[in-house]
Scaffold this motif. Structure first.
Motif, mmCIF file in Angstrom:
data_model
loop_
_atom_site.group_PDB
_atom_site.id
_atom_site.type_symbol
_atom_site.label_atom_id
_atom_site.label_comp_id
_atom_site.label_asym_id
_atom_site.label_seq_id
_atom_site.Cartn_x
_atom_site.Cartn_y
_atom_site.Cartn_z
ATOM 1 N N TRP A 243 70.535 63.027 14.153
ATOM 2 C CA TRP A 243 71.012 61.998 15.075
ATOM 3 C C TRP A 243 70.050 60.825 15.023
ATOM 4 O O TRP A 243 68.869 60.956 15.341
ATOM 5 N N ASN A 244 70.543 59.667 14.617
ATOM 6 C CA ASN A 244 69.671 58.521 14.352
ATOM 7 C C ASN A 244 69.617 57.512 15.490
ATOM 8 O O ASN A 244 68.829 56.559 15.423
ATOM 9 N N LEU A 245 70.440 57.667 16.518
ATOM 10 C CA LEU A 245 70.448 56.711 17.617
ATOM 11 C C LEU A 245 69.309 56.995 18.589
ATOM 12 O O LEU A 245 68.916 58.149 18.779
ATOM 13 N N SER A 246 68.825 55.933 19.241
ATOM 14 C CA SER A 246 67.817 56.109 20.281
ATOM 15 C C SER A 246 68.483 56.696 21.520
ATOM 16 O O SER A 246 69.710 56.753 21.630
ATOM 17 N N VAL A 247 67.662 57.106 22.491
ATOM 18 C CA VAL A 247 68.232 57.709 23.700
ATOM 19 C C VAL A 247 69.067 56.684 24.474
ATOM 20 O O VAL A 247 70.132 57.024 25.021
ATOM 21 N N ASP A 248 68.608 55.413 24.524
ATOM 22 C CA ASP A 248 69.377 54.379 25.233
ATOM 23 C C ASP A 248 70.722 54.124 24.552
ATOM 24 O O ASP A 248 71.759 54.004 25.227
#
Length: 202
Positions: free
Chosen positions: A28-33
């Motif tokens: 998973w490459n997305l940031s937490v925000d």
């Protein structure tokens, strides 16, 4: 590794290690925000609550629109034109006069209507505004729940990555220790117990 070897009835110095390296099933490459924002956008219950809120809001405004006065404007215009002789031709030779008359007139009618129903539409509008606000609060609550769920899951994901890295390092260290113990045992530097202990730690 040692526990698996025991269940397979293998000797206690047999080493069993994974054929493939330890990796996460997916990346998973997305940031937490960004993950939180994506989750809010994808959740149907949030979309539905926001849509219902907007529907009720516009319905309330439509009810208030019943109190807006209606203005009607009607305009008319007439043009007249008359041409002819003022005196009919005669045989006695009188002169004949030709005349041309033009005229116009116009009128404007202003019609103003104001509807009043004793406040029924206003009360209906306020009820719809309250419903709209309720749906909006519902959407915000669901967004808060989704945010909490995503942050919790994201934290578990990050923890799993750390645990996998730690497991990799532990496996590498235990594998090296087992190999060293076997080599030392083969040349008579250490005893068989050391090999068993090193294998059990895998």
């Amino acid at each position: 590794a040692a526990s698996l070897a025991e269940k397979l009835n293998l000797d206690n110095i047999t080493m069993i290690v994974p054929l493939d390296p330890l990796e996460l099933t997916g990346e998973w490459n997305l940031s937490v925000d960004d993950t939180v924002q994506k989750a809010k956008f994808e959740r149907e219950e949030i979309k539905n609550a926001n849509a219902l809120s907007q529907t009720k809001k516009w319905a309330g405004l439509a009810q208030l629109g019943n109190y807006i006065p209606s203005l009607g404007l009607i305009g008319t215009a007439n043009i007249t034109n008359e041409e002819g002789y003022t005196n009919a031709p005669s045989r006695s030779g009188k002169s004949n006069n030709w005349t041309s008359l033009n005229g116009w007139d116009s009128s404007i009618i202003l019609n103003l209507k104001w509807k009043f129903d004793g406040g029924v539409a206003a009360a209906t509008a306020q009820s719809m505004f309250a419903d709209s606000q309720g749906y909006l609060e519902n959407a915000k609550q669901k967004e808060f729940q989704v945010t909490s769920q995503v942050i919790s899951s994201y934290g578990q994901y990050e923890l799993a990555r750390i645990e996998i890295d730690a497991a990799k390092q532990g496996l590498e260290s235990a594998t090296l220790a087992q190999k060293v113990a076997r080599e030392r045992y083969s040349i008579g530097i250490t005893d068989y117990t050391t090999v068993v202990v090193a294998t059990t730690n895998l």
